[in-house]
Design a protein around this motif. Sequence first.
Motif, mmCIF file in Angstrom:
data_model
loop_
_atom_site.group_PDB
_atom_site.id
_atom_site.type_symbol
_atom_site.label_atom_id
_atom_site.label_comp_id
_atom_site.label_asym_id
_atom_site.label_seq_id
_atom_site.Cartn_x
_atom_site.Cartn_y
_atom_site.Cartn_z
ATOM 1 N N LYS A 130 0.831 -1.211 0.000
ATOM 2 C CA LYS A 130 0.000 0.000 0.000
ATOM 3 C C LYS A 130 0.859 1.252 0.000
ATOM 4 O O LYS A 130 0.528 2.249 -0.652
ATOM 5 N N TYR A 178 -4.515 7.875 -0.709
ATOM 6 C CA TYR A 178 -3.736 6.635 -0.774
ATOM 7 C C TYR A 178 -2.801 6.507 0.424
ATOM 8 O O TYR A 178 -2.570 5.392 0.927
ATOM 9 N N GLU A 224 -11.160 2.151 3.424
ATOM 10 C CA GLU A 224 -11.512 0.992 2.608
ATOM 11 C C GLU A 224 -11.166 1.271 1.144
ATOM 12 O O GLU A 224 -11.271 2.411 0.679
ATOM 13 N N PRO A 225 -10.778 0.254 0.396
ATOM 14 C CA PRO A 225 -10.364 0.457 -1.000
ATOM 15 C C PRO A 225 -11.422 1.144 -1.852
ATOM 16 O O PRO A 225 -11.095 1.922 -2.744
ATOM 17 N N HIS A 239 -4.920 5.386 3.221
ATOM 18 C CA HIS A 239 -5.247 3.973 3.032
ATOM 19 C C HIS A 239 -4.098 3.069 3.481
ATOM 20 O O HIS A 239 -4.317 1.956 3.993
ATOM 21 N N GLN A 265 -7.015 3.092 8.429
ATOM 22 C CA GLN A 265 -6.936 2.833 7.000
ATOM 23 C C GLN A 265 -8.315 2.904 6.357
ATOM 24 O O GLN A 265 -9.284 2.349 6.870
ATOM 25 N N LEU A 294 -11.241 4.956 -2.354
ATOM 26 C CA LEU A 294 -10.082 5.559 -3.005
ATOM 27 C C LEU A 294 -10.465 6.115 -4.373
ATOM 28 O O LEU A 294 -11.275 5.528 -5.099
#
Length: 371
Positions: free
Chosen positions: A15, A108, A123-124, A111, A121, A127
């Motif tokens: 990441k 990012y 969640e994807p 994340h 963090q 993004l």
Amino acid sequence: MREPPLHLDRVPDPKLQHVLEEVIRAETTLELLVGIYEVVKPALIEAYQLHQLETNRFMDQPTYRAIRFILMEEEEMVAWGQSAIQALIRTKQDSEAAEAWRSHLLSYLHHAGGIRGEHTQAEPHNLPPARFNGESYKPQFYPKRDERFIDMFNRSAAIDDYYQDEALQPDERTYALMYKRLREMDVPEWMCPILFTANDKPWDYYVDLSRQLYDEARHAMMGEIGLYQSGIPFYRYPIDIKASVSLNTAFTPLESHIILWGIEQDLMSGKSGKKWEHDIAVQSGMPLAITLQDYDWADEVLHAQIGRKWLQPEFGALSEMHVAYEEMRKKWIETTDKYVNLSEQTPWWPQFVMEMREGWERRNEVGHYGG
């Protein structure tokens, strides 16, 4: 630290790698500076500061001391970078673009949990769309200069001949040396492919080549200062870029490196190299020029050693390096000839010398001699 080897060449967190993959895909100079100086380096500073707050200063004193100096340099770099960003923001659109890119990268970074991987963090699915598509980054090595630069294939001024011409006045020969230093902005351009494409080299290789790249950029800035002392913006007259264009498009990085080493090796001669250039500056009586050539001389001695250190294992013998250099130099001369027709080759050197002399006289009148 307790279970070596440390494998510092391996990515510690995919990441975090993605953050840097996004940064390097900046599409403008403004975006690149925002990514480095408003996202990555501030996050590094925060991580260093947290370590200092949390560590045991007695047990961890060596690290604590090292971080003190790292922080001083990082904070200076961020201050410079933010000033550069402000200089590039000229319109509302520029400001909006900078903020959009900063927000993109921070998403990012968040994340990834920050540099230390400990923040909350995201969640994807939250993004923004990534520029990184999983493929290796492939830079464009064709040199680019901004709109200030003019007539970039004009080589009507035989600068390398002017400073060597003993029939010319010492000041004109020294102005030629200053312009030669300014023109060195092409060396970092052709060093970038050398560094970028070098895989699986020892860590010392990257340290040495990065040091040399820094020096070459500094040399160009020395020339810039030399012009500004006479009130001349460094971009007013043509700065020929045929060297880096040809090397970055028609030669392999190894071939470019052998040419770079060969040039520097030739400059070690006391009769025609860096010592002689320093002597020319001394004859001019210009303190700034003398200092400039003194440090340039010292740097190039190191650069010749760096080239020999890392190229000789590639060729097996010093004699083979010389043979390869002569072959590449001939090819290089032939390659650069095709760029002549890209300029009308309008003469500019006499006007430049006149302006430099007038500016130098003005500085003398008010007592600013440089140094």
